[in-house]
Design a protein around this motif. Sequence first.
Motif, PDB file in Angstrom:
ATOM      1  N   ALA A   1      49.278  37.427  46.563  1.00  0.00           N
ATOM      2  CA  ALA A   1      48.417  37.402  45.379  1.00  0.00           C
ATOM      3  C   ALA A   1      46.985  37.043  45.760  1.00  0.00           C
ATOM      4  CB  ALA A   1      48.965  36.416  44.354  1.00  0.00           C
ATOM      5  N   LEU A   2      46.832  36.115  46.704  1.00  0.00           N
ATOM      6  CA  LEU A   2      45.499  35.730  47.149  1.00  0.00           C
ATOM      7  C   LEU A   2      44.802  36.902  47.838  1.00  0.00           C
ATOM      8  CD1 LEU A   2      43.479  33.389  47.440  1.00  0.00           C
ATOM      9  CD2 LEU A   2      44.561  32.838  49.622  1.00  0.00           C
ATOM     10  N   ALA A   3      45.557  37.676  48.640  1.00  0.00           N
ATOM     11  CA  ALA A   3      44.978  38.846  49.299  1.00  0.00           C
ATOM     12  C   ALA A   3      44.558  39.900  48.279  1.00  0.00           C
ATOM     13  CB  ALA A   3      45.984  39.437  50.281  1.00  0.00           C
ATOM     14  N   VAL A   4      45.377  40.107  47.250  1.00  0.00           N
ATOM     15  CA  VAL A   4      45.025  41.059  46.190  1.00  0.00           C
ATOM     16  C   VAL A   4      43.754  40.610  45.472  1.00  0.00           C
ATOM     17  CG1 VAL A   4      45.755  42.015  43.966  1.00  0.00           C
ATOM     18  CG2 VAL A   4      47.387  41.863  45.847  1.00  0.00           C
ATOM     19  N   PHE A   5      43.671  39.306  45.195  1.00  0.00           N
ATOM     20  CA  PHE A   5      42.472  38.768  44.560  1.00  0.00           C
ATOM     21  C   PHE A   5      41.238  39.021  45.432  1.00  0.00           C
ATOM     22  CE2 PHE A   5      39.625  35.002  44.176  1.00  0.00           C
ATOM     23  CZ  PHE A   5      39.123  35.278  42.919  1.00  0.00           C
ATOM     24  N   GLY A   6      41.375  38.805  46.748  1.00  0.00           N
ATOM     25  CA  GLY A   6      40.262  39.064  47.650  1.00  0.00           C
ATOM     26  C   GLY A   6      39.878  40.527  47.696  1.00  0.00           C
ATOM     27  N   LEU A   7      40.871  41.418  47.655  1.00  0.00           N
ATOM     28  CA  LEU A   7      40.585  42.848  47.697  1.00  0.00           C
ATOM     29  C   LEU A   7      39.835  43.318  46.455  1.00  0.00           C
ATOM     30  CD1 LEU A   7      43.927  44.167  49.219  1.00  0.00           C
ATOM     31  CD2 LEU A   7      41.671  44.302  50.278  1.00  0.00           C
TER      32      LEU A   7
ATOM     33  N   GLY B   1      46.358  37.208  37.925  1.00  0.00           N
ATOM     34  CA  GLY B   1      45.616  37.241  36.668  1.00  0.00           C
ATOM     35  C   GLY B   1      44.113  37.247  36.903  1.00  0.00           C
ATOM     36  N   LEU B   2      43.672  36.418  37.856  1.00  0.00           N
ATOM     37  CA  LEU B   2      42.246  36.404  38.189  1.00  0.00           C
ATOM     38  C   LEU B   2      41.798  37.742  38.765  1.00  0.00           C
ATOM     39  CD1 LEU B   2      41.949  32.845  39.826  1.00  0.00           C
ATOM     40  CD2 LEU B   2      41.015  33.572  37.618  1.00  0.00           C
ATOM     41  N   ALA B   3      42.676  38.371  39.555  1.00  0.00           N
ATOM     42  CA  ALA B   3      42.347  39.682  40.119  1.00  0.00           C
ATOM     43  C   ALA B   3      42.168  40.714  39.005  1.00  0.00           C
ATOM     44  CB  ALA B   3      43.448  40.121  41.080  1.00  0.00           C
ATOM     45  N   LEU B   4      43.047  40.663  38.004  1.00  0.00           N
ATOM     46  CA  LEU B   4      42.933  41.601  36.880  1.00  0.00           C
ATOM     47  C   LEU B   4      41.643  41.358  36.101  1.00  0.00           C
ATOM     48  CD1 LEU B   4      44.262  43.831  35.199  1.00  0.00           C
ATOM     49  CD2 LEU B   4      45.430  42.050  33.890  1.00  0.00           C
ATOM     50  N   ILE B   5      41.326  40.093  35.855  1.00  0.00           N
ATOM     51  CA  ILE B   5      40.083  39.756  35.162  1.00  0.00           C
ATOM     52  C   ILE B   5      38.879  40.241  35.952  1.00  0.00           C
ATOM     53  CG2 ILE B   5      38.617  37.838  34.413  1.00  0.00           C
ATOM     54  CD1 ILE B   5      41.207  36.274  33.807  1.00  0.00           C
ATOM     55  N   MET B   6      38.933  40.081  37.277  1.00  0.00           N
ATOM     56  CA  MET B   6      37.845  40.522  38.139  1.00  0.00           C
ATOM     57  C   MET B   6      37.658  42.035  38.047  1.00  0.00           C
ATOM     58  SD  MET B   6      35.543  39.439  40.232  1.00  0.00           S
ATOM     59  CE  MET B   6      36.189  37.792  40.468  1.00  0.00           C
ATOM     60  N   LEU B   7      38.772  42.772  38.042  1.00  0.00           N
ATOM     61  CA  LEU B   7      38.690  44.229  37.942  1.00  0.00           C
ATOM     62  C   LEU B   7      38.033  44.656  36.634  1.00  0.00           C
ATOM     63  CD1 LEU B   7      42.170  45.351  39.319  1.00  0.00           C
ATOM     64  CD2 LEU B   7      39.957  45.929  40.288  1.00  0.00           C
ATOM     65  N   VAL B   8      38.480  44.063  35.540  1.00  0.00           N
ATOM     66  CA  VAL B   8      37.958  44.447  34.225  1.00  0.00           C
ATOM     67  C   VAL B   8      36.477  44.091  34.089  1.00  0.00           C
ATOM     68  CG1 VAL B   8      38.144  44.030  31.747  1.00  0.00           C
ATOM     69  CG2 VAL B   8      40.215  44.256  33.131  1.00  0.00           C
ATOM     70  N   SER B   9      36.116  42.862  34.492  1.00  0.00           N
ATOM     71  CA  SER B   9      34.718  42.434  34.350  1.00  0.00           C
ATOM     72  C   SER B   9      33.792  43.233  35.261  1.00  0.00           C
ATOM     73  CB  SER B   9      34.594  40.936  34.653  1.00  0.00           C
ATOM     74  OG  SER B   9      34.958  40.655  35.986  1.00  0.00           O
ATOM     75  N   SER B  10      34.251  43.539  36.461  1.00  0.00           N
ATOM     76  CA  SER B  10      33.429  44.327  37.383  1.00  0.00           C
ATOM     77  C   SER B  10      33.232  45.744  36.860  1.00  0.00           C
ATOM     78  CB  SER B  10      34.078  44.365  38.760  1.00  0.00           C
ATOM     79  OG  SER B  10      34.155  43.085  39.320  1.00  0.00           O
ATOM     80  N   TYR B  11      34.299  46.331  36.293  1.00  0.00           N
ATOM     81  CA  TYR B  11      34.192  47.681  35.732  1.00  0.00           C
ATOM     82  C   TYR B  11      33.185  47.704  34.588  1.00  0.00           C
ATOM     83  CZ  TYR B  11      35.398  51.899  33.169  1.00  0.00           C
ATOM     84  OH  TYR B  11      35.337  53.095  32.499  1.00  0.00           O
ATOM     85  N   ARG B  12      33.254  46.692  33.737  1.00  0.00           N
ATOM     86  CA  ARG B  12      32.312  46.630  32.616  1.00  0.00           C
ATOM     87  C   ARG B  12      30.880  46.473  33.098  1.00  0.00           C
ATOM     88  NH1 ARG B  12      35.398  42.669  28.222  1.00  0.00           N
ATOM     89  NH2 ARG B  12      36.958  44.216  27.529  1.00  0.00           N
ATOM     90  N   LYS B  13      30.709  45.669  34.148  1.00  0.00           N
ATOM     91  CA  LYS B  13      29.356  45.448  34.657  1.00  0.00           C
ATOM     92  C   LYS B  13      28.807  46.737  35.272  1.00  0.00           C
ATOM     93  CE  LYS B  13      27.774  41.668  35.289  1.00  0.00           C
ATOM     94  NZ  LYS B  13      27.390  40.268  35.518  1.00  0.00           N
ATOM     95  N   PHE B  14      29.653  47.470  36.012  1.00  0.00           N
ATOM     96  CA  PHE B  14      29.209  48.745  36.575  1.00  0.00           C
ATOM     97  C   PHE B  14      28.861  49.734  35.462  1.00  0.00           C
ATOM     98  CE2 PHE B  14      30.668  47.534  40.769  1.00  0.00           C
ATOM     99  CZ  PHE B  14      29.894  48.323  41.606  1.00  0.00           C
TER     100      PHE B  14
END
Length: 502
Positions: free
Chosen positions: A148-154, A474-487
């Motif tokens: 999970a930590l590796a996925v979060f980093g990716l 969960g943090l990885a999913l939040i990161m994906l969504v927030s990054s997509y919105r920012k882009f």
Amino acid sequence: MSFDYLMNAFILIFSNPSSLLFIIVGVTAGIIVGCLPGLTATMGCALLIPFTYSLPPVEGLLLLMGIFSGGIYGGSISGILIRTPGTPAAATLLDGYPLSQRGEGGKAIGISTIASFIGGTIGALIMAFLAPEIASFGLRFGPPEFFALAVFGLTMIISISGESLLRGAIVVLIGLLLTTIGFDPLSGVPRFSFENEDLLGGITFIPVLIGLFGFAQVFRNVENMEIVPQVKSKVGKILPKISEIKPLLFTMFKSGSLGSFLGSVPGLGSDVAAFVAYGEAKRTSKEPEKFGKGSHEGIAAPESANNGATGGAMIPMLTLGVPGDAVTAVLLGALTIHGLQPGPLLFRDHIDIVYPIFAGMILCQVVLLIIGLGGARIFSKLININQNILTPVIFLLCITGAYAIRFSFFDVGLAFIVGVIAYFMDKAKFPISPILLALILGPMAEQNMRRSLLLSRDDFMIFIERPISAVFLGLALIMLVSSYRKFKKLRSIEKEIEEKTS
């Protein structure tokens, strides 16, 4: 109680001039080693361990820790000035080099030095006061948590994917595919080695790093040598203004703390910490569009994080006997050579060794700040070296650095080929930095996913049922969504600007 022990350790070091001398020598040597592409802090510590045999344990360890701290910081100097990082933590050059190209190499190094000092100090203080607690938390990590930590980093790769998410995803896939070369980590069966013995051990990280940022830069220099005249501009002020540092303080403290936490998890280290902090800083920045073009935050975040990770990486090594990264693995060997066994008993039986190590790590950051700022103007003059002289020097350093890792000409050829590919990728506007993070986190993700599925008998719910793993996913999913919105928001802003200007 810890504070009293720490104060006594400071008194012990200051009452012994040789201890201070070894810190100064170690930090200086570390900066020099860190500046040279491929000659990492790990190699510097490994080469100097024999010189510590005859020294008292405290002085020998202070020398090695100085090299550790100085080496991690020193890599940013060559990255900022010549776009060729001396350490795996290459995130700083993404914004440092553009600043240097604008004649602000001195300011970039100044920000880098201050951020390294703050981050390193945070890491050292956390190590001194919270080592047992953080180490016990790291002890709870099993295969699902590491996956999970590796996925979060990716997911952080999305934040450094340049202008196109699709191109970034393609580059990440290339990096992940490269990690599958060599022996299967669980079955031991060779994969994609094409019967080449040099590929059985997998793709070595340092030659790839040198190819991506070293050889590729040589090719760019050769291409532009006759087109772009040599600019003899002044580097400007070394010390940034207080008004420029003040907005960065929160980023420095946040990134230093983040780097300390990531460094305390065995297997991550300063390279992962730098890229994660860079991605987080860009995600939360009020001006994310400036990242990659000379953002001060883009320098402060990775530098604070990778130096914060130095203290964090010492935590599991001292309290559990588990090295946090490659350098602390070398330091673990140094401790055993001096008859010290890292682990809980070290704090009970050798308190006279442990707290001088903590105090020495803090003093290393002070020495780093003084030497870094004092020598910044000298380092910054590298930007004015004629390209006809500098390019062959970089080329030779790349060859030497790639060869010195395993004394293998195959690694030199690998670095050269990677450099050619990176050169054309840059031409096609493909980001190259995501490859690094994929190479680092890919093996961790694969191995721990497969181990987790073996434990759960192919039940993927193991990643959700375990709290720490679920939080990171969960943090990885939040990161994906927030990054997509920012882009998406950035794209809409760019579109509005184009419509207004057309």
